[in-house]
Structure formats: C-alpha cells, structure tokens
Motif scaffolding. Structure first.
Motif, mmCIF file in Angstrom:
data_model
loop_
_atom_site.group_PDB
_atom_site.id
_atom_site.type_symbol
_atom_site.label_atom_id
_atom_site.label_comp_id
_atom_site.label_asym_id
_atom_site.label_seq_id
_atom_site.Cartn_x
_atom_site.Cartn_y
_atom_site.Cartn_z
ATOM 1 N N GLY A 286 0.931 -1.209 -0.115
ATOM 2 C CA GLY A 286 0.162 -0.058 -0.002
ATOM 3 C C GLY A 286 0.860 1.210 -0.082
ATOM 4 O O GLY A 286 2.017 1.212 0.014
ATOM 5 N N LEU A 287 0.063 2.395 0.118
ATOM 6 C CA LEU A 287 0.768 3.560 -0.192
ATOM 7 C C LEU A 287 -0.028 4.912 0.545
ATOM 8 O O LEU A 287 -1.253 4.704 0.488
ATOM 9 N N SER A 288 0.645 5.745 1.191
ATOM 10 C CA SER A 288 -0.062 6.846 1.848
ATOM 11 C C SER A 288 1.023 8.087 1.825
ATOM 12 O O SER A 288 1.855 7.987 2.338
ATOM 13 N N VAL A 289 0.430 9.126 1.106
ATOM 14 C CA VAL A 289 1.150 10.441 1.021
ATOM 15 C C VAL A 289 0.077 11.491 1.055
ATOM 16 O O VAL A 289 -0.836 11.599 0.395
ATOM 17 N N SER A 290 0.455 12.464 1.863
ATOM 18 C CA SER A 290 -0.441 13.812 2.001
ATOM 19 C C SER A 290 0.391 14.953 2.465
ATOM 20 O O SER A 290 1.768 14.906 2.731
ATOM 21 N N PHE A 291 -0.070 16.028 1.742
ATOM 22 C CA PHE A 291 0.648 17.211 1.879
ATOM 23 C C PHE A 291 -0.194 18.593 1.365
ATOM 24 O O PHE A 291 -1.367 18.337 1.013
ATOM 25 N N GLN A 292 0.082 19.766 1.714
ATOM 26 C CA GLN A 292 -0.552 20.796 1.280
ATOM 27 C C GLN A 292 0.161 21.741 0.232
ATOM 28 O O GLN A 292 1.326 21.632 0.269
ATOM 29 N N PHE A 293 -0.664 22.225 -0.766
ATOM 30 C CA PHE A 293 0.467 23.070 -1.688
ATOM 31 C C PHE A 293 -0.557 24.231 -2.131
ATOM 32 O O PHE A 293 -1.791 24.461 -1.921
ATOM 33 N N ARG A 294 -0.026 25.384 -2.622
ATOM 34 C CA ARG A 294 -0.403 26.568 -3.022
ATOM 35 C C ARG A 294 0.143 26.879 -4.107
ATOM 36 O O ARG A 294 1.456 27.023 -4.311
ATOM 37 N N SER A 295 -0.208 27.573 -5.231
ATOM 38 C CA SER A 295 0.468 27.913 -6.406
ATOM 39 C C SER A 295 -0.535 28.912 -7.196
ATOM 40 O O SER A 295 -1.637 28.870 -7.086
ATOM 41 N N TRP A 296 -0.061 29.559 -8.193
ATOM 42 C CA TRP A 296 -0.680 30.366 -9.251
ATOM 43 C C TRP A 296 -0.454 29.694 -10.512
ATOM 44 O O TRP A 296 -1.391 30.019 -11.612
ATOM 45 N N ASN A 297 0.432 28.711 -10.740
ATOM 46 C CA ASN A 297 0.308 28.281 -12.031
ATOM 47 C C ASN A 297 -0.478 26.901 -12.123
ATOM 48 O O ASN A 297 -0.948 26.223 -11.454
ATOM 49 N N GLU A 298 -0.841 26.780 -13.677
ATOM 50 C CA GLU A 298 -1.925 25.893 -13.905
ATOM 51 C C GLU A 298 -1.324 24.485 -13.877
ATOM 52 O O GLU A 298 -2.004 23.500 -13.852
ATOM 53 N N ASP A 299 -0.017 24.440 -14.409
ATOM 54 C CA ASP A 299 0.548 23.169 -14.580
ATOM 55 C C ASP A 299 1.734 23.077 -13.716
ATOM 56 O O ASP A 299 2.474 23.788 -13.497
ATOM 57 N N GLY A 300 1.982 21.794 -13.257
ATOM 58 C CA GLY A 300 3.289 21.449 -12.537
ATOM 59 C C GLY A 300 3.149 20.052 -12.006
ATOM 60 O O GLY A 300 1.992 19.528 -11.587
ATOM 61 N N LEU A 301 4.124 19.255 -11.885
ATOM 62 C CA LEU A 301 4.448 18.105 -11.277
ATOM 63 C C LEU A 301 4.483 18.209 -9.702
ATOM 64 O O LEU A 301 5.480 19.181 -9.360
ATOM 65 N N LEU A 302 3.425 17.478 -9.052
ATOM 66 C CA LEU A 302 3.473 17.545 -7.432
ATOM 67 C C LEU A 302 4.059 16.376 -7.074
ATOM 68 O O LEU A 302 4.935 16.596 -5.780
ATOM 69 N N LEU A 303 4.185 15.106 -7.687
ATOM 70 C CA LEU A 303 4.567 14.201 -7.003
ATOM 71 C C LEU A 303 4.928 13.011 -8.281
ATOM 72 O O LEU A 303 4.261 12.714 -8.801
ATOM 73 N N PHE A 304 6.269 12.550 -7.842
ATOM 74 C CA PHE A 304 6.374 11.225 -8.754
ATOM 75 C C PHE A 304 7.047 10.316 -7.771
ATOM 76 O O PHE A 304 8.059 10.511 -6.907
ATOM 77 N N THR A 305 6.806 8.981 -7.958
ATOM 78 C CA THR A 305 7.470 7.902 -7.235
ATOM 79 C C THR A 305 7.514 6.656 -8.086
ATOM 80 O O THR A 305 6.448 6.344 -8.752
ATOM 81 N N GLU A 306 8.499 5.809 -7.938
ATOM 82 C CA GLU A 306 8.565 4.761 -8.676
ATOM 83 C C GLU A 306 8.177 3.487 -7.688
ATOM 84 O O GLU A 306 8.767 3.288 -6.589
ATOM 85 N N LEU A 307 7.147 2.752 -7.854
ATOM 86 C CA LEU A 307 6.585 1.986 -7.063
ATOM 87 C C LEU A 307 7.524 0.430 -6.863
ATOM 88 O O LEU A 307 8.123 0.256 -7.972
ATOM 89 N N ALA A 308 7.542 -0.063 -5.578
ATOM 90 C CA ALA A 308 8.365 -1.095 -5.308
ATOM 91 C C ALA A 308 8.002 -2.336 -6.015
ATOM 92 O O ALA A 308 6.705 -2.354 -6.447
ATOM 93 N N GLY B 137 -9.576 24.968 -11.058
ATOM 94 C CA GLY B 137 -9.204 26.243 -10.633
ATOM 95 C C GLY B 137 -8.343 26.181 -9.299
ATOM 96 O O GLY B 137 -8.268 26.861 -8.572
ATOM 97 N N LEU B 138 -7.351 24.979 -8.974
ATOM 98 C CA LEU B 138 -6.526 24.934 -8.132
ATOM 99 C C LEU B 138 -5.334 25.802 -8.146
ATOM 100 O O LEU B 138 -4.595 25.980 -7.146
ATOM 101 N N ASN B 139 -4.962 26.634 -9.166
ATOM 102 C CA ASN B 139 -4.189 27.544 -9.052
ATOM 103 C C ASN B 139 -4.599 29.011 -8.604
ATOM 104 O O ASN B 139 -4.260 29.834 -9.278
#
Length: 1306
Positions: free
Chosen positions: A389-411, A445-447
């Motif tokens: 399983g997997l559990s990731v959480s965080f908070q973010f704020r931005s003005w940009n419409e596009d961007g990578l928030l998270l990348f991980t290679e699963l085991a 509209g998360l930006n």
C-alpha cells in the motif's frame, strides 16, 4: 441622543489621537544596538568554518574575527536571536576581521519563532542590500519601514571575488511591547457598552492579526434597525461589511463594502486600520488602502449592546457561533481608542470572554518550502519500501496551472505514480509495467493561490485521492492493481541531470509552496533536509513560503482584469476601451479633429479626451466638414417641451442627462476651441429674465452647479437675452422678447458659448402660473469644435533654450507622445531627473531616436532606427511608454521596439526635478526645431502658453502643408492655418475635409447642365489666378477632362464641349454601348475615337480621362489607355460652353451626336472636371453664383452606391433645416405641444395622406396602362428602344418621388 453622539465623537477623536501619538512615541529614537551584547549562543548559521558557532557582532576581532561558512554558496545564512520581539529599524555589516572575506550584497529575513521566515520587502519587491567592498568598513542601512520580530537572518547573495563569505553584523532598534490575544477558533471577546446602544459618527478601529486559516470573523457588531459592521477573513482576504441603513438582509447575502488583502493565512502579522467619518470610510490592510462611501440613510453607526471580537456568538447559546470563528492571534486591538485586549487581560467588567482566550500567541511549528524554478526545483524524500500500500499527503498552493506535484517509482516493479496539476485540475496517474493503469481527475481552478490539501491512499487494491477533504476514486476497475510503496518520492520535479528512469516529468516542475508532508503516515522533517541529513533538493526555499500576489494591487488599469502565474501577471483588456500590456492605452482618439486627421468622415465616434488618463471615453457625433469639425453630445431632452403651472414656490425644473460624468464633459469642453448650446424659450405671457430691473424668473445651471441669469446670445454677468445686446428686441424697454409679457407668441433663442459655464445641466422656470401663460423650452445638444491641443506647437531656435514644467509623476505607468520636425542632426526632446532615476527622449542621430529610463535597476535604453532621415523638416510622431510589464518606443509607423520589464527589483519611477522640454538641465544637446501635441499620461501640455514667456522659444510652428499636403487629394490645395491646415477643394470635382468625397448626380431624360465660360465666380476667397487662363481668347495648350458615369442607356450623350458652331468635343456611348470620343476641329476635320467595342451601358461605374497637351492626346477608359497625335496644323479653339446630358441649344450637331442626344443621358455622372472647372459641383453647390443653368431634373446621388441599389433608395435628400426641425416661432404648439389639436390634426393628416396615396397609385396605374398602348410618339419623355426596362422603372420611380428631393428646374 445628539449630545451623546457628539460626546462620543469627541472621545473617539481624542483617544484615537492619543493612540496614534503612542505609536509615534514607540518609534522615537528607536536606534539602539541590539546584537552587541548578545551571548555567542544567540548566533547560529547554516554552517561554520570552525565547526561551531562563531560570534559575529560588529567590530568583533577575537577568534576568527566574525563568521564564515564552511562552503561559500547561495545556501548559507547567519541568524541572530534577539531574545524577544523587538522593533528593528536598521542593520549594519562588516567583513571578517583580518581577512579578504566579505559580502557585497545580501537579503534579510525575519521570524517570530525561528521558523516560517518572511523576506524583507521594499516597494513590494524582495529587497537586496548593498554590502562591503573590504573587510573593515561598516555599511549601514536604515530600513524604509520598521520590522517587529525576534529572529533576524542575513542571507549572502554575492561576496568577495578574492575570498569567501565573511561578515560581522549589528541590528538596531528598540523594545516592543504589545497586547496579544490568542483565539482557538471556538472563542471570542465581547465588548459590552455602558448603554443599550452605542451611536457613533466617527470610528477608528485598528489591529494586527496572524493566522493559518483563510476563514474566520475578526469582529462584528449590529443594531436592531439594521446597522452592522463586520470584518471577516474569506479565502485569505479581508471582507469588510459596513451598513448604516435599515436593511436587515442576512450577512451571507450582502456584498462586502470593501475587500482587501491576499494570502493573509500565511501565519505572518498583518495590520488593519478602519477609519470612518459619516458615510466616508478608509480601509487599510498592510500598505493597501481602499476609499469607499457607505450605504445608508444616516451618518451614525448604531450598535446595540456589544461588539464581538473573534466570532459572532449566538444570543443565549454560549459557545455557539453563526459563522466560522477566527483562529489565530490578534495584537493591539483598539476600538475608538479603547485597548480591548488590555481590558480583557485586566478582567474589566466591559469585557466578557467566550471560550478559551489566552494572552500569548501560540505558534504552530510548521515548516513550509518554496519551489522557485519551473525547470530545476525538486525535493527528494525517502519512503518505506515494499510496504503493501501507499499513503502520501501534503498541502500546496500555487498560481501556475501546470506542474508536477509528486513522482514515485513503486516497489517490486508495480509501476509508477504521478500526481500533477494540469490546467488547474489535479490528475493522479498510475502506470503499470504491464501497460495497465488507472487515472483520477478531481478539482478545478486549483491555481488560485489558496492552500489545498491532498492525500493519496492505496490499500488492498483500492485507491483514493482526497482533495480538500473530498475523496475521489478511479472510474475503472482496480481489482488487478497491486501497489507497493517505493524508495524515493520526488516532490515538485525531477533532477535535471537524472538519466535513468527513476523520475519522469511530462510537464513543468511545480512552482509554489508545500507544507505538512507525510509519507507512509510519517511527517517529514524539512529542517533536516535543509541541514543535509535527509533526502536531497535543488532550487528550494526551505522554511518560508515566498508566494506573492501580483494582482494586489491591481496594476491593470481602466478596469482590466488581472490574472497571474508564479512569475508574472497578465491583463485582460477586453470590453474596457483600452489596450496594451496593462490596459493603459486608449483605443480611441482624443477629439473629432484627430479622427479627421486620420481620414475619417462624419459619423458617431468614441472620444477619449484624456487618452490614457482615468476618464472613460464618451460617444459623440463628429460632423467632419471642410470648415469646422463639430462634436455633438446629445442629452435626454432635445425636443420642444411644453412648460406649464410653475411659480416661484413650485418652479418647473428640467434636468438634462448627457449619459456621462461631468468630468468627461468638462474635459471635452476644455480641450475644444469653442463650445455652444442653443437655448430657445417660446412664450406667451411668460417672462424669462424679468428685465430690465427685476429678479429673473428663469435661470439655468451649469457645470459648477451655479445659477446663471443670462440667456443665449448674451454673456456672463449681463442679465439679458441676445436681442438685448443687439438692441433688436420687439420692445425696446426689456432686454428679452419674452419679458415684454405680451399675449402674442414670441421667443428668445440664442447660443450659450461661455465654456466655463457649459454644459447646461438644469433649467428652472417660475412664471407660468397666470391666466393664458404658456411657454415651451428647447435646449440643444452640446456642440464643440476645434482641438486646442492637437496643433499646439512651439519652435526652439537655440540649443540652450528649453521649456520647463512640474515634475512628471508616473511611478507605475508613463506614456509620452508628440510630433516633431527638425533639420538638426540631434537633440534632446525631453528629460526628467530623480536622485537616481531618470527618463530621457532624444534624437541621437538624423535617423535614430533613443528612449532611456532608469527606475533603480540600471538604465534601459531603447533605440528605433529609421530607414529614412528624420531631420527632413517633416512632422514625425513619437510614442514612448513604460509600465510594469514592458518598455516600448515607436516612431511613425516603424516597428515598435519593446523590452520586457524585470519582475523583481525596483519598479517605481521616482523623479523630483523639473520636466525639461526641448533641452536638458545642463543646457547641452538642446533640440532645434518644432514640437507639437505633447501628451504625458494623457494629460495635454500647453506648450504655446509656456513659450510666450520663455526666450528662445516661439509659440506655433508653420509649415504643416509640407508634411500633410499629400492628404489633400484629387488636386485639392493645402492651405496653411495657425492651428493646422485645411484642403481647398474649389478647383476639384470633390469636396470634404480631404477632397475625397465625389459629387455625383442622377440625370433624367432631358436633363441638361450647361456651364458658360467667363471670369471665375467667387466661391472662396482663395481664387487661383492660374485658372483665369482658360477664359482668355487664346486656346489652351493643355486640356484635361475627367468624369465617371453609370447608365443602362445607349446611345447616350455624356459630355459636350462647344468651341464654336463647327468645333466641339463630345463623349458619348454609341448604339451598341461602346465609348466614343468625337473631336470636331472644323467643318472639314473631325476625329472619332471608339475606345472599345464593349457595351458600357451595363449599370457599372466607368471612368474616363482625356488629356491633351498640344497635339498629343491620351484617352483612358478604366484601365485601358489610348494615345493619338494630331497633325501639326490641327487648330484648337477656346471653349464657350460645356454641357452635361442633353444639348438643348441649336448647335448643328453631327448625326451621331444628334442620335445620342435624342434622350441625352439617363444615369449617374460624378467627378466631372474640365481643367479647373467642376461643372456638376457648380450646379449642385454654387448654382446661384456660378454661370451654370440646369434644365430638367437633377438629383444629387451616389453613383458607387447605386450600382446594386434602387435609385430611389439611394437618392440623398438635402434640407436646410436643423436636425431638430423648424418650429413656428409664432405658434410653437400648433403641432408639437397642443395635445388635443395634435391628435385631431394627426388623424386628419393620416386620412388625407392615405387618400392622396390611393389617388396617386390609381393615376400611376392608368398612366402606365395608357403608355403601354401608345405609339412611339412620347408625351412626357422619350426612351430609346434599347433602354433597359429595369433602369427605366427606376428612373420613373425616382421621378415619382421627386417631390421629396432637392431638384433644380430652370
């Protein structure tokens, strides 16, 4: 109650004054050294050369002689703990003692807790301080605004090129004491009044607050009759609700009175100040202030019982609140001089506490991080591998419409997981090695710059993506999807030099802030990341969120809508009437004069009198004629209006609404040479001004709301009508016709033309209450002509001469435009200096113009190079502009040179010297030549007025025709004027401001226009002497004939020039429609030129031009050119008459001409000219003075418009009456006012009209029936056999409707 209000207001002023005085006192002599006596433990750093903390006070010489880091790079910092929150006013720095280590530039950061740092800003930009040039000198900087904090951090940016980072520092300021209250989101303070209702005419409320929550009520108060005041956090902004009336609408349904601030949930202190006097209020949040007027009927704010701070408690239910409470800290809360928190701390009876309110600020230990680079920023954190399983959480704020928030290679090769922002939507993508996968999309509209929480959970083949507490699951089956937590989690992006497949980023790196990162339910210590003991990172700011709202304040002007990304802002200027990067430039011209200069004809236009200034454009009608260019602004009542039943006690008032603001009208009037409004008062036993000695019964109100007791035709200060000044009144005793007070209808009509009083906004009438009193009133539209500025020019005669004006204030936007002409090689047009900033425009060479500007970041220079010399003594146009987005320069119509403005650093243009025009303060490189129509940010500069008192500078500049003479077309002559030029179209077949409007007319069968040659007739004062040559007995050596025609008839005679009984020139269409030019030189010699065999009687417009110079003849028909040379003995005579259409004289026409002359010409002729004579123009425009006669029906029309239109539909009907129509001055109510007789008369008129129409139609039908059975003998008119039937019908229709047209019958 009134005395209580007055006493309360006085106390408010006194207490608020004492409060402000107290604040001032805390800043007095606040410059004590604060770091000199601190222990070494107060200093900490990112690293240290010695491996342990080094003291770094100013002038410290022991040990290492200051601080140097282990490695000199941009990740280093030195931190000072001042022990308590203090007020910091200045800093100072040295290099490390006895070394070559120092810092040349640095930044400052501040914090209350040692976490969540705030960068020091000045001019709304992160400020960079200049450092040292050696190790020992002290560089001192006083802060522009003081800062209250406990911790100070120095961040080196650049250092000694021959050494390392090294510094010794000092911090200056004084102690700071404050009263703080901490609200936990379930508590509040109630301030209860001594009486039931607190009624105030003035209020001052101030406080500071800090919070991590974007929602919550800071204070609230309301009264039973509807008054209320509320300050509330909404999505990180402050909304103020303030109402003084009896409206009892629910708070959730009311629009805020003011909205200010942004990103206020950043856990930093923000200041709030509300000042109210009656209905006027100022609302300030940090450095931004909004002025507004409060809605309501009274000036008093009535609050019942209490004011609540921190929430709105429900009456009778302790701990229950109507809206979300404030969660955070409030400091120094003052209500009208009363220290609310101090009363609460001392447990005074006026304060009641709800819930748990403490008096120290609890600080959450949250560490935010900022991803600053859209290409290289990333954060690498480790995970717990191979967990099911997997559990990731965080908070973010931005003005940009596009961007990578998270990348991980699963085991265990279970694939990859990507979380991205795409167009403001959250996208979770899980890709399996086998090709299977799943996708979840949520949010939009998360930006928006707000904090958003994200959580990804995968357990037992179930995947959930939660956004802001709303869970979303994939739409596809995930039963075969097994997920194992990976080793590495990349937040925000991937390393640039990463070559293997462990991190993939299909879009840009994330730019924004993150906090509260959890992996596998474990919080991650980002301070350990900063110290290098956990994970890895690149291009991050750790322990601060450096997000910035670039739309606050909104630098998009004129109502432009602001949007933003992380690095810049954008302005949407649609539907504003303005354009440019910041919606600064008006898309409309500033007057009808400018529209005329651009080649426009009459019509409705929007005029922006102040250009890029604050006033909106207004619509006017531009009557662009040859003489004056009139601007007309209509109002809501231009018709004749009946007035009755008024007396001094109950006067009649007519209020005029122009549909625009008074400021717009004043700008239009002030910029015009002349303005006027016609006023007409028709009266019977109704006095107007009560002259000669009485108080006026009627007056009008102008722009300044002043009463004016004079009437049209008179002047200010003279209580008379126009007839009084002219001594032409019907009765010699009073000074107005209406003041004779007779039983007969009369009127006083005249023009008001004193610009400072216009426009008319209201008319008051008081004398229509007697028996048989009647009156009617009409106020005409506002009419103006002339542009006082467009031709406003000066001439500089020496290089040392210049004009000077007050400082050009243009901190954020500056536009400069003008015309110039010169023969000099170079010269400065304009210069304005500041302490460091400056702005300069100059011609640096004969073909180059340079625009240089410095706002504190170093000079920016733009250059436009012209392919042609600019010193050719012709007018050239320059426009230079600088705003927060770009700097630009344009010369004439050459490509504009644009340079983008840096987003960081200084951006205010601060000038303080005089503005120099035509020279510089050093009196060098002055400009020789003329400058015209200078505008600065839309403000028109009166150059001529300043030149009148300046030696070496002359008002005006002659020679406009050298630049604009080509605007006069078709042989029109350019005439110089003091203010511009005009085109004399006298000797052309055209008219209009640029001699471009052709004059054309519709000819019927039998229509004849005969022009007899004689001495010139005086059409204008400018008589061209050369035109007299054609009236002499000597035959002209040159002849030029031009005309345009359209017809469906052949044969047809277009043009006949009579030299003598046997000598003529005829232009005709033969029976087959081909064009013939027939020259009869004598009885024996004639020449016939058939230009083409094409049938030109095809209802299309064709052009003919015939030129003869000596024996050389050229004939051009449309694009076809024919040349011929007469024999050397050919004799040409002087013309006696010129005939258009049918020749009615007995001239002995030859057979072919006579055949074509049977009907003459049926169709449209235009642009007819013989040498300098325009016979058709003379017939239509100057028939009373020109030697021209017209027989038959000649109707002005437009040939080009008739090609595909009905003749009757395009005929132009001319009338000498004005747009409002004529009114019988003896009986003004005959048709317009007397309602009963008007109705009866209208019915009779309609019946009569219908009767005549029926008779007309029957007569027409019988006439056509008779025509269809007649022989070839014509009773009224003759049509040739091949005349097109549809064209014949159009001519008949035109004749039928001739009673509605202006016609000439001779």
């Amino acid at each position: 109650m009134d005395s209580v209000r007055r006493l309360t207001s006085i106390l408010t002023l006194v207490l608020s004054g004492l409060w402000h005085l107290g604040l001032t006192a805390t800043n007095y002599n606040c410059d004590d050294p604060l770091a000199s006596f601190l222990s070494p433990k107060a200093f900490s750093s990112s690293s240290d050369l010695t491996g342990s903390s080094s003291p770094a006070q100013l002038n410290w010489r022991m040990g290492t002689g200051g601080w140097s880091p282990a490695d000199s790079n941009d990740q280093q910092w030195l931190q000072v703990d001042l022990g308590n929150r203090v007020e910091i006013t200045a800093v100072a720095m040295q290099g490390r003692y006895g070394s070559s280590d120092w810092v040349t530039s640095y930044r400052l950061m501040f914090s209350d807790t040692g976490h969540n740092w705030q960068q020091y800003k000045q001019e709304d930009s992160i400020w960079t301080f200049a450092g040292n040039m050696n190790a020992d000198s002290v560089v001192h900087h006083k802060l522009l605004h003081s800062v209250r904090a406990r911790f100070v951090r120095f961040v080196p940016l650049e250092w000694s090129p021959n050494g390392k980072i090294g510094m010794r520092v000092e911090v200056y300021g004084c102690s700071y004491k404050s009263d703080v209250a901490d609200f936990d989101g379930r508590s509040s303070l109630l301030y209860r009044f001594n009486q039931k209702t607190m009624s105030t005419l003035k209020d001052v409320i101030s406080l500071k607050f800090k919070s991590m929550q974007g929602e919550g009520v800071l204070f609230h108060g309301e009264g039973q009759r509807g008054d209320h005041i509320t300050l509330e956090l909404q999505k990180g902004r402050l909304a103020l609700y303030l109402n003084l009336d009896e409206s009892k609408a629910r708070l959730s349904r009311i629009t805020p009175s003011a909205m200010l601030g942004s990103l206020l949930d950043d856990q930093h202190w923000h200041s709030v100040l509300l000042e109210r006097v009656g209905k006027q209020a100022n609302f300030t949040v940090d450095t931004n202030t909004q002025h507004f007027r409060i809605k309501g009927e009274t000036d008093a704010l009535d609050i019942d019982y209490e004011l609540s701070f921190g929430g709105i408690p429900v009456p009778g239910k302790p701990g229950t609140f109507l809206k979300k409470n404030f969660h955070g800290c409030i400091e120094n809360l003052y209500y009208n001089g009363v220290n609310i928190i101090d009363l609460a701390k001392r447990r005074k009876h006026q304060i009641y506490s709800v819930g748990n309110v403490t008096f120290s600020c609890s600080e959450p230990q949250i560490v935010p991080i900022t991803f600053v680079n859209s290409r290289s920023s990333y954060l690498l954190l480790p995970g717990t591998p191979q967990i099911d399983g997997l559990s990731v959480s965080f908070q973010f704020r931005s003005w940009n419409e596009d961007g990578l928030l998270l990348f991980t290679e699963l085991a265990e090769g279970s694939g990859t997981l990507l979380l991205m922002l795409e167009s403001g939507t959250l996208r979770l993508l899980i890709k399996k090695v086998s090709g299977h996968g799943t996708e979840i999309l949520t949010g939009n509209g998360l930006n928006d710059g707000l904090w958003h929480s994200v959580s990804i959970n995968a357990r037992r083949n179930r995947i959930t993506l939660t956004l802001d507490n709303d869970a979303a699951s994939p739409g596809l089956d995930t039963s075969q999807l097994q997920i194992y937590s990976g080793n590495s989690y990349y937040f925000g992006g991937c390393p640039e030099n990463f070559t293997d497949s462990q991190c993939l980023n299909p879009i840009n790196a994330f730019q924004g802030c993150m906090r509260l990162i959890f992996i596998d339910n474990q919080p991650k210590d980002l301070i350990s990341v900063q110290q290098g003991s956990l994970g890895n990172f690149s291009d991050l700011h750790i322990d601060l969120c450096s997000i910035k709202d670039r739309c606050l304040p909104n630098y998009c002007e004129h109502g432009g809508r602001c949007t933003q990304s992380w690095t810049t802002f954008y302005c949407n200027c649609s539907d504003t009437g303005y354009t440019g990067a910041t919606c600064h430039d008006s898309v409309y011209e500033q007057s009808c004069e400018v529209y005329r200069h651009r080649g426009n004809t009459a019509g409705f236009f929007y005029v922006d009198s102040d250009g890029s200034g604050p006033l909106a454009p207004l619509q006017v009608y531009c009557n662009i004629t040859e003489d004056k260019i009139w601007m007309t602004v209509q109002h809501n009542n231009t018709e004749l209006t009946r007035v009755q039943g008024s007396n001094p006690e109950k006067p009649y008032a007519m209020t005029l609404n122009y549909g625009v603001s008074m400021e717009q009208l004043e700008a239009l009037i002030d910029g015009s040479e002349h303005c006027e409004q016609e006023v007409a008062y028709h009266c019977r036993r109704s006095r107007l001004l009560n002259t000669p000695d009485g108080a006026p019964f009627t007056w009008w109100v102008g722009r300044s709301n002043e009463r004016h007791p004079y009437w049209g035709g008179s002047v200010p200060g003279v209580q008379q009508c126009g007839c009084g000044l002219e001594e032409s009144c019907l009765d010699i005793r009073p000074f107005c016709n209406c003041d004779a007070d007779t039983d007969e209808w009369t009127n006083d009509t005249g023009v008001l033309s004193f610009k400072d009083h216009l426009p008319v906004t209201q008319i008051i009438i008081t004398d229509i209450n007697r028996s048989n009193s009647e009156a009617a009133l009409r106020i005409g539209p506002l009419r103006c002509y002339g542009d006082r500025h467009f031709w406003n020019s000066v001439s500089f005669s020496t290089e040392a001469s210049y004009l000077h004006f007050p400082t050009f204030h243009a901190e954020f936007s500056a536009d400069i435009s003008f015309f110039f002409k010169t023969t000099a090689l170079s010269g400065v047009f304009l210069e304005n200096l500041g302490i460091k900033d400056f702005i300069r425009l100059e011609m640096s060479s004969p073909s180059e113009v340079t625009f240089a500007i410095d706002v504190g970041n170093g000079p920016v220079e733009l250059l436009v190079q012209s392919p042609f010399p600019l010193n050719d003594n012709q007018w050239h146009y320059i426009r230079a502009e600088r705003n927060l987005k770009e700097t630009s320069l344009q010369v004439d119509n050459l490509p504009r040179n644009i340079r983008k403005t840096t987003e960081e650093g200084h951006f205010r243009l601060q000038l303080n010297s005089q503005l120099f025009i035509g020279g510089t303060s050093s009196r060098q490189k002055g400009f020789l030549g003329c400058i015209r129509s200078l505008q600065l940010n839309g403000q028109k500069v009166d150059l001529e007025e300043s030149a009148k008192v300046t030696p070496g500078v002359r008002p005006g500049c002659p020679g406009h025709c050298s630049s604009y003479g080509s605007n006069c077309h078709h042989g029109g002559k350019c005439v110089e004027k003091h203010s511009g030029y005009s085109c004399d179209c006298t000797n052309t077949p055209y008219e209009g401001p640029f001699c471009q409007k052709e004059i054309s007319a519709l000819f019927d069968s039998g229509t004849s226009v005969t022009y007899m040659f004689q001495e010139p007739y005086p059409v204008t004062k400018n008589i061209n002497l050369s035109s007299s040559a054609i009236y002499t007995d000597t035959a002209p050596s040159k002849e030029t004939i031009t005309l345009r025609f359209m017809t469906a008839q052949a044969p047809s005679l277009l043009f006949f020039l009579n030299f003598s009984s046997q000598n003529f020139l005829a232009i005709l269409l033969s029976k087959n429609g081909s064009l013939q030019v027939r020259y009869g030189l004598s009885k024996e010699e004639s020449h016939v030129f058939t230009i083409s065999t094409e049938n030109l009687a095809n209802r299309r417009v064709h052009q003919v031009k015939i030129s003869r110079e000596g024996p050389e003849l050229s004939i051009q028909r449309d694009q076809q050119l024919f040349s011929y040379k007469f024999s050397p003995g050919a004799e040409f005579r002087t013309a006696r008459s010129l005939i258009l259409g049918k020749v009615t004289e007995t001239l002995g026409l030859d057979l072919e001409v006579a055949r074509a002359n049977t009907v003459g010409f049926v169709g449209c002729l235009s642009s007819v000219q013989y040498n300098h004579i325009a016979p058709l123009k003379a017939a239509l425009r100057h028939a009373s003075i020109a030697p021209v006669t017209v027989q038959g029906t000649l109707t002005e029309s437009s040939c080009g418009f008739m090609v595909n239109s009905d003749v009757n539909a395009v005929t132009v009907v001319h009338s000498s009456s004005d747009l409002l129509g004529k009114t019988d001055e003896h009986e003004p109510f005959t048709n317009a006012v007397r309602s009963d007789s008007a109705v009866i008369g209208g019915v009779i008129a309609v019946v009569t009209f219908i009767t005549f129409c029926v008779i007309g139609i029957m007569t027409r039908f019988l006439y056509q029936h008779k025509q269809s059975h007649s022989t070839n003998q014509m009773k009224e008119k003759e049509y040739p056999e091949n005349l097109d039937s549809s064209f014949r019908s159009e001519i008949d229709l035109q004749n039928t409707a001739s009673e509605c047209k202006r016609e000439y019958f001779i």
